[in-house]
Design a protein around this motif. Structure first.
Motif, PDB file in Angstrom:
ATOM      1  N   HIS A   1      29.171  23.951 -22.107  1.00 10.25           N
ATOM      2  CA  HIS A   1      28.669  22.665 -22.215  1.00 10.25           C
ATOM      3  C   HIS A   1      29.610  21.761 -23.221  1.00 10.25           C
ATOM      4  N   GLY A   2      30.218  22.510 -24.097  1.00  8.28           N
ATOM      5  CA  GLY A   2      31.165  21.544 -25.026  1.00  8.28           C
ATOM      6  C   GLY A   2      32.375  21.130 -24.161  1.00  8.28           C
ATOM      7  N   MET A   3      32.997  22.238 -23.541  1.00  7.40           N
ATOM      8  CA  MET A   3      34.296  21.689 -22.798  1.00  7.40           C
ATOM      9  C   MET A   3      33.850  20.507 -21.563  1.00  7.40           C
ATOM     10  N   LYS A   4      32.683  20.610 -21.091  1.00  5.38           N
ATOM     11  CA  LYS A   4      32.214  19.688 -20.210  1.00  5.38           C
ATOM     12  C   LYS A   4      32.338  18.271 -20.814  1.00  5.38           C
ATOM     13  N   GLN A   5      31.373  18.258 -22.176  1.00  2.00           N
ATOM     14  CA  GLN A   5      31.462  17.114 -22.889  1.00  2.00           C
ATOM     15  C   GLN A   5      32.642  16.403 -23.196  1.00  2.00           C
ATOM     16  N   LYS A   6      33.642  17.353 -23.505  1.00  2.00           N
ATOM     17  CA  LYS A   6      35.075  16.718 -23.682  1.00  2.00           C
ATOM     18  C   LYS A   6      35.760  16.255 -22.356  1.00  2.00           C
ATOM     19  N   LEU A   7      35.360  16.996 -21.590  1.00  2.00           N
ATOM     20  CA  LEU A   7      36.008  16.304 -20.181  1.00  2.00           C
ATOM     21  C   LEU A   7      35.360  15.016 -19.859  1.00  2.00           C
ATOM     22  N   ALA A   8      34.126  14.946 -20.120  1.00  4.11           N
ATOM     23  CA  ALA A   8      33.282  13.661 -19.846  1.00  4.11           C
ATOM     24  C   ALA A   8      33.869  12.541 -20.714  1.00  4.11           C
ATOM     25  N   ILE A   9      34.162  12.736 -21.895  1.00  5.18           N
ATOM     26  CA  ILE A   9      34.915  11.853 -22.817  1.00  5.18           C
ATOM     27  C   ILE A   9      36.270  11.271 -22.444  1.00  5.18           C
ATOM     28  N   ILE A  10      36.987  12.405 -21.964  1.00  5.79           N
ATOM     29  CA  ILE A  10      38.218  11.876 -21.602  1.00  5.79           C
ATOM     30  C   ILE A  10      38.189  11.166 -20.364  1.00  5.79           C
ATOM     31  N   GLY A  11      37.477  11.360 -19.600  1.00  6.41           N
ATOM     32  CA  GLY A  11      37.088  10.626 -18.280  1.00  6.41           C
ATOM     33  C   GLY A  11      36.718   9.263 -18.551  1.00  6.41           C
ATOM     34  N   ALA A  12      35.867   9.120 -19.664  1.00 10.38           N
ATOM     35  CA  ALA A  12      35.129   7.697 -19.942  1.00 10.38           C
ATOM     36  C   ALA A  12      36.525   6.851 -20.607  1.00 10.38           C
ATOM     37  N   ILE A  13      37.127   7.431 -21.244  1.00 10.90           N
ATOM     38  CA  ILE A  13      38.045   6.429 -22.004  1.00 10.90           C
ATOM     39  C   ILE A  13      39.595   6.334 -21.477  1.00 10.90           C
ATOM     40  N   ILE A  14      39.727   6.933 -20.200  1.00 17.10           N
ATOM     41  CA  ILE A  14      41.011   7.076 -19.465  1.00 17.10           C
ATOM     42  C   ILE A  14      41.508   5.704 -19.103  1.00 17.10           C
ATOM     43  N   HIS A  15      40.564   4.810 -18.814  1.00  9.71           N
ATOM     44  CA  HIS A  15      40.941   3.630 -18.465  1.00  9.71           C
ATOM     45  C   HIS A  15      40.656   2.251 -19.616  1.00  9.71           C
ATOM     46  N   GLU A  16      40.757   2.888 -20.883  1.00  6.16           N
ATOM     47  CA  GLU A  16      40.565   2.137 -21.835  1.00  6.16           C
ATOM     48  C   GLU A  16      39.644   1.058 -21.822  1.00  6.16           C
ATOM     49  N   PRO A  17      38.228   1.391 -21.950  1.00  7.13           N
ATOM     50  CA  PRO A  17      37.160   0.527 -21.358  1.00  7.13           C
ATOM     51  C   PRO A  17      37.048  -0.445 -22.538  1.00  7.13           C
ATOM     52  N   LYS A  18      36.291  -1.539 -22.099  1.00  7.88           N
ATOM     53  CA  LYS A  18      35.961  -2.953 -22.977  1.00  7.88           C
ATOM     54  C   LYS A  18      34.800  -2.339 -23.750  1.00  7.88           C
ATOM     55  N   LEU A  19      33.696  -1.708 -23.140  1.00  6.64           N
ATOM     56  CA  LEU A  19      32.575  -1.359 -23.566  1.00  6.64           C
ATOM     57  C   LEU A  19      32.460   0.141 -23.152  1.00  6.64           C
ATOM     58  N   LEU A  20      32.260   1.004 -24.165  1.00  6.24           N
ATOM     59  CA  LEU A  20      31.971   2.496 -24.173  1.00  6.24           C
ATOM     60  C   LEU A  20      30.295   2.792 -24.771  1.00  6.24           C
ATOM     61  N   VAL A  21      29.605   3.241 -23.659  1.00  4.03           N
ATOM     62  CA  VAL A  21      28.190   3.506 -24.026  1.00  4.03           C
ATOM     63  C   VAL A  21      28.147   4.978 -24.092  1.00  4.03           C
ATOM     64  N   MET A  22      27.854   5.419 -25.233  1.00  3.67           N
ATOM     65  CA  MET A  22      27.699   6.795 -25.709  1.00  3.67           C
ATOM     66  C   MET A  22      26.232   7.199 -25.854  1.00  3.67           C
ATOM     67  N   ASP A  23      25.680   8.109 -25.254  1.00  2.00           N
ATOM     68  CA  ASP A  23      24.289   8.544 -25.644  1.00  2.00           C
ATOM     69  C   ASP A  23      24.258  10.031 -26.145  1.00  2.00           C
ATOM     70  N   GLU A  24      24.002  10.311 -27.303  1.00  2.00           N
ATOM     71  CA  GLU A  24      24.302  11.814 -27.871  1.00  2.00           C
ATOM     72  C   GLU A  24      25.728  12.444 -27.584  1.00  2.00           C
ATOM     73  N   PRO A  25      26.772  11.978 -27.901  1.00  2.00           N
ATOM     74  CA  PRO A  25      28.062  12.413 -27.243  1.00  2.00           C
ATOM     75  C   PRO A  25      28.527  13.719 -28.166  1.00  2.00           C
ATOM     76  N   PHE A  26      27.897  13.828 -29.260  1.00  2.00           N
ATOM     77  CA  PHE A  26      28.250  15.060 -29.892  1.00  2.00           C
ATOM     78  C   PHE A  26      27.599  16.467 -29.654  1.00  2.00           C
TER      79      PHE A  26
END
Length: 236
Positions: A135-160
């Protein structure tokens, strides 16, 4: 700037999940969004990222979600509390798929993926199917996928959730580095100590309404965020 104006969400059964919510989050700000279970947090988050219909207006810079949904969504990223990933796909292929969606150049994507995968210690696993990840590795992968395009808005729901202490620290540093470049982070968590340390501004929602929207200095009277939160939600 993220601007939410008079947003209301009523479900088919008549339940009012969000009641005329208005708030503003400035560039380079981490906004902590907190509330009891069932208060309407997830509903507003899903409206912000375009997963729910709603009444009212949600605007990112000069883009209105309802009028310019595609352009709006190219500027945001969303990390849900339980990310759904393509289980049978290799992790590197998933990241390249996200990079393709956002039309990221090859050299830039390689550098970005290498940097974050190394930082979050999943680089050696990128050629493995996602279904083999913890689960933790999937969370890390999701985080990388989210920031790969340098978003202007990053919405995070319980990211840790599911992250080990080092990875939690690294993700906090990633968040701080992003806001230093002007990214807006809309951050929801039940861990109030993390919210208190990370966020510039907080909003408290209860029974579908915003009951507090301000900075930490505006509420501090020798109170912790936990004490203030309990005081506000118990009074409603």
């Amino acid at each position: 700037m993220l601007k939410i104006e008079n947003v209301t969400k009523k479900y088919k059964n008549g339940a009012l999940a969000n009641d005329n919510i208005s708030l503003t989050v400035n560039d380079g700000e981490i906004y902590g969004f907190i509330g009891p279970n069932g208060a309407g947090k997830s509903t507003l988050i899903k409206s912000i990222v375009g997963l729910h219909d709603f009444e009212g207006t949600i605007k990112l810079d000069n883009l209105t979600l309802k009028e310019n949904p595609i352009a709006y969504k190219t500027k945001l990223a969303y990390i849900p509390d339980n990310p759904d990933l393509y289980e049978n796909v290799k992790a590197i292929n998933y990241l390249n798929f996200i990079a393709d969606v956002f039309k990221i150049e090859q050299d830039k994507r390689v550098k970005t993926i290498d940097y974050y995968a190394d930082l979050l210690e999943i680089k050696s696993s990128l050629n493995m199917p996602i279904k083999t990840f913890s689960h933790g590795m999937k969370q890390k992968l999701a985080i990388i996928g989210a920031i790969i395009h340098e978003p202007k808005l990053l919405v995070m729901d319980e990211p840790f959730v599911g992250l080990d202490p080092k990875s939690s620290y690294d993700v906090k540093e990633i968040m701080r580095n992003l806001v230093a470049k002007g990214t807006i982070i809309f951050f929801s968590s039940h861990v109030l100590e993390v919210v208190e340390k990370l966020c510039d501004h907080i909003g408290i929602i209860n029974s579908g309404k915003i009951i507090y929207d301000g900075t930490f200095t505006e509420y501090r009277e020798n109170k912790s965020l936990e004490e203030f939160f309990l005081e506000k939600t118990n009074n409603e």
